[in-house]
Design a protein around this motif. Structure first.
Motif, PDB file in Angstrom:
ATOM      1  N   ARG A 189       0.732  -1.492  -0.126  1.00  0.00           N
ATOM      2  CA  ARG A 189      -0.090   0.076  -0.109  1.00  0.00           C
ATOM      3  C   ARG A 189       0.795   1.509  -0.254  1.00  0.00           C
ATOM      4  O   ARG A 189       0.347   2.290  -0.228  1.00  0.00           O
ATOM      5  CB  ARG A 189      -0.667  -0.065   1.214  1.00  0.00           C
ATOM      6  CG  ARG A 189      -1.879  -1.179   1.184  1.00  0.00           C
ATOM      7  CD  ARG A 189      -2.530  -1.244   2.393  1.00  0.00           C
ATOM      8  NE  ARG A 189      -3.559   0.137   2.842  1.00  0.00           N
ATOM      9  CZ  ARG A 189      -4.026   0.283   3.857  1.00  0.00           C
ATOM     10  NH1 ARG A 189      -4.031  -0.577   4.818  1.00  0.00           N
ATOM     11  NH2 ARG A 189      -4.807   1.463   4.146  1.00  0.00           N
ATOM     12  N   HIS A 190       2.111   1.105   0.455  1.00  0.00           N
ATOM     13  CA  HIS A 190       2.701   2.292   0.390  1.00  0.00           C
ATOM     14  C   HIS A 190       4.289   2.159  -0.126  1.00  0.00           C
ATOM     15  O   HIS A 190       4.773   1.121   0.021  1.00  0.00           O
ATOM     16  CB  HIS A 190       2.941   2.712   1.876  1.00  0.00           C
ATOM     17  CG  HIS A 190       2.091   2.674   2.749  1.00  0.00           C
ATOM     18  ND1 HIS A 190       1.049   3.860   2.762  1.00  0.00           N
ATOM     19  CD2 HIS A 190       1.244   1.954   3.693  1.00  0.00           C
ATOM     20  CE1 HIS A 190       0.135   3.641   3.593  1.00  0.00           C
ATOM     21  NE2 HIS A 190       0.329   2.334   4.105  1.00  0.00           N
ATOM     22  N   LEU A 191       4.791   3.266  -0.794  1.00  0.00           N
ATOM     23  CA  LEU A 191       5.951   3.217  -1.550  1.00  0.00           C
ATOM     24  C   LEU A 191       6.942   4.409  -1.238  1.00  0.00           C
ATOM     25  O   LEU A 191       6.488   5.455  -0.871  1.00  0.00           O
ATOM     26  CB  LEU A 191       5.736   3.212  -3.250  1.00  0.00           C
ATOM     27  CG  LEU A 191       5.010   1.991  -3.737  1.00  0.00           C
ATOM     28  CD1 LEU A 191       3.581   2.226  -3.713  1.00  0.00           C
ATOM     29  CD2 LEU A 191       5.665   1.665  -4.960  1.00  0.00           C
ATOM     30  N   LEU A 192       7.996   3.850  -1.041  1.00  0.00           N
ATOM     31  CA  LEU A 192       9.146   5.221  -1.128  1.00  0.00           C
ATOM     32  C   LEU A 192       9.954   4.970  -2.330  1.00  0.00           C
ATOM     33  O   LEU A 192      10.338   4.226  -2.942  1.00  0.00           O
ATOM     34  CB  LEU A 192       9.974   4.979   0.173  1.00  0.00           C
ATOM     35  CG  LEU A 192       9.040   5.325   1.537  1.00  0.00           C
ATOM     36  CD1 LEU A 192      10.067   4.720   2.686  1.00  0.00           C
ATOM     37  CD2 LEU A 192       8.920   6.751   1.686  1.00  0.00           C
ATOM     38  N   GLY A 193      10.389   6.287  -2.774  1.00  0.00           N
ATOM     39  CA  GLY A 193      11.564   6.253  -3.669  1.00  0.00           C
ATOM     40  C   GLY A 193      12.625   7.575  -3.533  1.00  0.00           C
ATOM     41  O   GLY A 193      12.377   8.412  -3.082  1.00  0.00           O
ATOM     42  N   THR A 194      13.429   6.918  -4.306  1.00  0.00           N
ATOM     43  CA  THR A 194      14.730   8.079  -4.340  1.00  0.00           C
ATOM     44  C   THR A 194      14.843   8.390  -5.754  1.00  0.00           C
ATOM     45  O   THR A 194      14.954   7.525  -6.546  1.00  0.00           O
ATOM     46  CB  THR A 194      16.058   7.753  -3.722  1.00  0.00           C
ATOM     47  OG1 THR A 194      16.418   6.487  -4.522  1.00  0.00           O
ATOM     48  CG2 THR A 194      15.687   7.389  -2.068  1.00  0.00           C
TER      49      THR A 194
END
Lengths: 319, 74
Positions: A189-194
């Motif tokens: 349900r959640h994503l992080l990105g750089t």
């Protein structure tokens, strides 16, 4: 210690091996060592060169009697076989070379018979210019919530399910001289990105002992968060000059405790191999819930705080 | 090689004595199965599984790729 240059005597992942083979044919490798020595970076320990590693493997090629082909397999090709109740795993495959490097362009969910139950292609990443080194790209796929999430060369994160559906999960758009890393929460349900922006290639020979291998320009690192299917929001930004080093963050996973990253993260190699593809630095936990003035960081491990305009690494206590 | 908590070690494939393995681990599919890749002749990165019940036997999955993770347990 900075770890922008990676070297060890551990097994070498396939794509890193490809980078090494490419670098072994380049005069850049020697020059890069000089360059990074000037920058105060260090390559750790002895390492097998690309040719040595290849030879070592070739001498131990298993005999045909030792390698049993999985029944009916010739590739991770699509199959109408039932997928209920059997072990299935996700793989990425490369059928493309971009800038001379093998880049992943296919993701599949396959069984022990080697047949894919679901499969799709995507735009491969374009390896950025990273000075006199071979580029090391972040992990491009993760498994979460029974689906495989993958990012394409434009920074679009999608997921492929066993039902063969493809859903867009998030967008961390990138262009030339940028690369993206991402992580997905276990529930999907959640994503992080750089998004790492790398200075451009200079017009003149970049691999002399003069300069830092890049044209004038800044590095920058943007950290984003997104809910699956929603818009991404910037939670951290910083930039620094081409000649200055910084502890680059790259996401590598997300376990029951929280997101995992590497920092400092190597972005290029002059040879040698890391332990695991995509894990090009010290593993750190990333605290995305922290806010200035509250939510104290956990007492164990290396944690980053990600909140607008601030990015701080706390004292490391674990590898 | 497979290393046990009891300190035991079992070679994977048929490496030469004191030589490197011909199998490179990518991850565990389950408690009894390791997935990775091996190189055969001029071919690199053939995806391969090894079952702990027969650690000397490399089962070639028939394609080249990189393991990402388990999507569904058996």
């Amino acid at each position: 210690m900075q770890s922008n240059v990676i070297a060890s005597n551990r097994p070498i992942p396939p794509r890193v091996m490809a980078v090494m083979r490419r670098m072994s044919r380049s005069r850049w490798a020697t020059l890069a060592m000089l360059l990074f020595g000037l920058l105060g970076l260090s390559a750790c320990g002895s390492r097998p060169g690309p040719v040595a590693a290849k030879s070592a493997v070739a001498k131990n090629t298993p005999s045909p009697s030792n390698v049993a082909a999985a029944s009916g397999s010739s590739a991770a090709r699509s199959s109408g076989s039932s997928s209920s109740g059997i072990l299935l795993y996700a793989v990425v495959e490369s059928h493309t070379k971009t800038n001379g490097l093998a880049t992943y362009d296919t993701v599949a969910i396959a069984g022990l018979d080697g047949y894919a139950r679901a499969k799709t292609t995507f735009t491969p990443a374009t390896p950025p210019y990273v000075g006199c080194l071979g580029p090391l790209l972040p992990l491009e796929a993760h498994v979460a919530a029974g689906r495989v999430f993958y990012v394409d060369g434009k920074g679009i994160v999608r997921s492929l399910g066993l039902d063969k559906t493809v859903k867009q999960a998030a967008a961390f758009p990138i262009g030339p001289q940028q690369e993206v890393s991402f992580a997905v929460s276990p529930d999907g349900r959640h994503l992080l990105g750089t998004v790492l922006t790398i200075p451009p290639k200079p017009a003149t020979d970049p691999c002399t002992s003069q300069g830092n291998g890049f044209a004038p320009g800044n590095w920058s690192e943007d950290v984003y968060a997104a809910d699956a299917g929603g818009a991404s929001r910037l939670i951290s930004h910083r930039s620094w000059p081409a000649g200055q080093q910084a502890d680059v963050l790259s996401f590598v996973g997300w376990d029951a405790i929280g997101p995992l990253g590497t920092s400092p993260t190597g972005y290029g190699t002059q040879g040698g191999g890391p332990i695991r593809e995509g894990w090009y630095g010290r593993v750190v936990r990333v605290d995305v819930e922290a806010r200035a003035g509250n939510s104290p960081p956990p007492t164990r491990g290396t944690w980053f705080r990600c909140f607008p305009r601030t990015f701080a690494m706390l004292k490391p206590s674990v590898r | 090689m497979i290393v046990g908590k009891d300190g035991s070690s079992t070679p994977i494939g048929n490496p030469q004595p004191n030589g490197p393995s011909d199998f490179y681990a990518g991850g565990w599919l389950d408690a009894q199965t390791v997935i990775g890749w091996h190189n055969s002749g001029s071919t690199y990165n053939e995806m391969t599984i090894v079952r702990l019940s027969a650690p000397s036997k490399l089962v070639d999955l028939g394609f080249q790729g990189t393991f990402v993770g388990v999507v569904q347990s058996g």
